[in-house]
Design a protein around this motif. Structure first.
Motif, PDB file in Angstrom:
ATOM      1  N   ALA A  14     -18.002 -26.900  32.981  1.00 53.59           N
ATOM      2  CA  ALA A  14     -18.701 -28.124  33.383  1.00 53.59           C
ATOM      3  C   ALA A  14     -17.719 -29.207  33.796  1.00 53.59           C
ATOM      4  N   SER A  15     -16.627 -29.332  33.040  1.00 54.54           N
ATOM      5  CA  SER A  15     -15.626 -30.350  33.341  1.00 54.54           C
ATOM      6  C   SER A  15     -14.959 -30.106  34.692  1.00 54.54           C
ATOM      7  N   ARG A  16     -14.577 -28.842  34.955  1.00 55.42           N
ATOM      8  CA  ARG A  16     -13.852 -28.538  36.203  1.00 55.42           C
ATOM      9  C   ARG A  16     -14.787 -28.565  37.421  1.00 55.42           C
ATOM     10  N   ARG A  17     -16.065 -28.339  37.217  1.00 56.51           N
ATOM     11  CA  ARG A  17     -16.990 -28.439  38.344  1.00 56.51           C
ATOM     12  C   ARG A  17     -17.256 -29.904  38.702  1.00 56.51           C
ATOM     13  N   GLU A  18     -17.251 -30.736  37.688  1.00 54.30           N
ATOM     14  CA  GLU A  18     -17.470 -32.170  37.940  1.00 54.30           C
ATOM     15  C   GLU A  18     -16.221 -32.839  38.467  1.00 54.30           C
ATOM     16  N   ASN A  19     -15.056 -32.431  37.898  1.00 53.77           N
ATOM     17  CA  ASN A  19     -13.783 -33.031  38.298  1.00 53.77           C
ATOM     18  C   ASN A  19     -12.749 -31.926  38.519  1.00 53.77           C
TER      19      ASN A  19
ATOM     20  N   SER B 212      -9.948 -24.456  37.488  1.00 52.18           N
ATOM     21  CA  SER B 212     -10.806 -25.020  38.539  1.00 52.18           C
ATOM     22  C   SER B 212     -11.160 -23.967  39.578  1.00 52.18           C
TER      23      SER B 212
ATOM     24  N   LYS C 106     -17.883 -25.614  28.262  1.00 51.30           N
ATOM     25  CA  LYS C 106     -17.527 -27.027  28.415  1.00 51.30           C
ATOM     26  C   LYS C 106     -16.432 -27.205  29.458  1.00 51.30           C
TER      27      LYS C 106
ATOM     28  N   ASN D 246     -15.113 -23.004  40.155  1.00 57.46           N
ATOM     29  CA  ASN D 246     -15.721 -23.289  41.457  1.00 57.46           C
ATOM     30  C   ASN D 246     -15.709 -22.077  42.388  1.00 57.46           C
TER      31      ASN D 246
END
Length: 419
Positions: A216-221, A228, A213, A232
């Protein structure tokens, strides 16, 4: 050509209670260093391995990462756990941290997080580490004159440092600590989640669920934190797989605080049990750097790594066939009297100190400099404010075959308030 012989003393490495019984442990290791430094261990529930107990041999193996591979057996686990891990890796779903990898892939994956532990990044972090160190020594004043130094202080200080570096919310710190206890404490009755392999594997699944989770959060934001950078990160232009990303988080979040906790708490115990060395540090605060290295040698939080021979070879004349594994006994290497004068003397001024507690070579601990910074900061704050300190009960060590140290360190003390 020598041959390795069976030795009852070597079964200590297949006994999770051994690291909780230091007199028994060190007696066995001293015997092995003297009489059987490359001892074959064939003792269930583990597959056979050779215990390497001399500093020089551990160092030689660490140096030759082409001959001695981390995969497929980077740490000592039971045969059943080995089989489960292999099946998971074959399916693309298993834990694969930096300690599981070999070059050239290891070097590329390591580079993703390396900048966060370089001198420039750590200089920027120094003020925050010093603030946290002061806050936890202040906490000792608030909860004194007695505390369990492990549970009240030593756990939380490095946990706060590494998880804030990752960018995790403080509300999740206790969850990360609990999962770490269960993972590294799988052989300890107080820490383990359960007694079956399935129950133990559930801890890893919980880690993966949390970090999937987060990925997913750090890739989106993306944000300006280590989480991060990992989420990424790329290797050869391709993003890390979800499993490799989660595995990266697991090793940073868990080993990034638990091993430092062990060195901090074990270091304080050593000062209490060697009051002359504590007085020496009070008189000569410039020795804090060498004192920290001695604490790390003395405690050696990571007890072992395993390596597997890529080709037929020998260690100290003992033949090791391709595919056979060796156990690098860091705790033994760090008490080798061929390297350390009076190795069972705790000496805050010991120099040079060629301990192997951070490993050596390509797998040298990524967070070593951060751990040293944290320890220097905490003891620099604590020692000048300390009027008196003594044990208030018996220290308790965790049962383990991998990572471990003190579970409880009850102390009684008098501390001056901070400025």
């Amino acid at each position: 050509m020598s041959t390795s012989t069976a030795d009852d003393a070597a079964t200590i490495f297949a006994d999770a209670t051994a690291y909780a019984d230091e007199p028994r442990l060190h007696a066995a290791m001293a015997h092995l260093r003297r009489h059987n430094p490359v001892a074959r261990v064939d003792h269930g529930p583990y597959r056979p391995f050779y215990a390497i107990t001399k500093h020089a041999d551990v160092l030689d193996i660490e140096r030759d990462n082409k001959l001695w591979l981390s995969a497929p057996r980077p740490v000592l686990t039971t045969a059943a756990a080995d089989d489960v891990a292999k099946a998971q890796l074959d399916s693309g779903a298993g834990l694969r941290t930096l300690i599981h990898m070999d070059d050239p892939h290891h070097r590329k994956v390591r580079a993703i997080g390396a900048d966060w532990f370089r001198p420039k990044a750590l200089r920027n972090l120094q003020t925050r580490v010093d603030e946290l160190a002061k806050s936890y020594v202040d906490k000792m004043v608030e909860i004194g004159p007695e505390c369990d130094f492990v549970e009240d202080i030593a756990v939380h200080f490095p946990l706060s440092v590494i998880l804030s570096l990752l960018g995790l919310p403080e509300a999740d710190y206790s969850r990360m600590h609990k999962l770490t206890q269960e993972m590294f404490g799988a052989d300890d009755a107080e820490y383990r989640r359960g007694t079956t392999l399935e129950e133990r594997m559930a801890t890893l699944l919980d880690f993966f669920d949390y970090f999937s989770k987060l990925t997913a959060s750090r890739r989106e934001n993306p944000t300006d934190d280590l989480a991060s950078a990992i989420a990424n990160g790329t290797v050869d232009g391709e993003p890390l797989s979800d499993v490799d990303t989660a595995s990266y988080y697991v090793i940073v979040a868990s080993a990034g605080h638990d091993t430092t906790k062990d060195a901090i708490s074990g270091g304080l115990r050593a000062l209490i049990e060697n009051p002359g060395e504590l007085d020496r540090l009070r008189r000569e605060p410039e020795l804090i750097g060498t004192a920290v290295e001695e604490m790390i040698r003395w405690t050696t939080p990571v007890k072992e790594f395993m390596r597997t021979a890529a080709e037929d070879t020998t260690v100290r004349g003992v033949p090791i066939a391709k595919g056979e594994s060796v156990y690098l006994a860091y705790t033994s290497a760090n008490r080798d009297d061929e390297v350390f004068d009076d190795p069972f003397t705790f000496d805050v001024g010991r120099f040079p100190n060629q301990h192997l507690a951070f490993g050596y070579g390509v797998h040298f601990c990524l967070g070593a400099a951060l751990a040293r910074m944290e320890m220097k900061s905490l003891f620099t704050e604590l020692i000048p404010r300390l009027d008196s300190i003594e044990l208030a009960g018996d220290p308790e060590l965790a049962a383990t075959v991998f990572v471990g140290g003190l579970k409880h360190l009850p102390i009684r003390y008098s501390l001056r308030a901070g400025k």
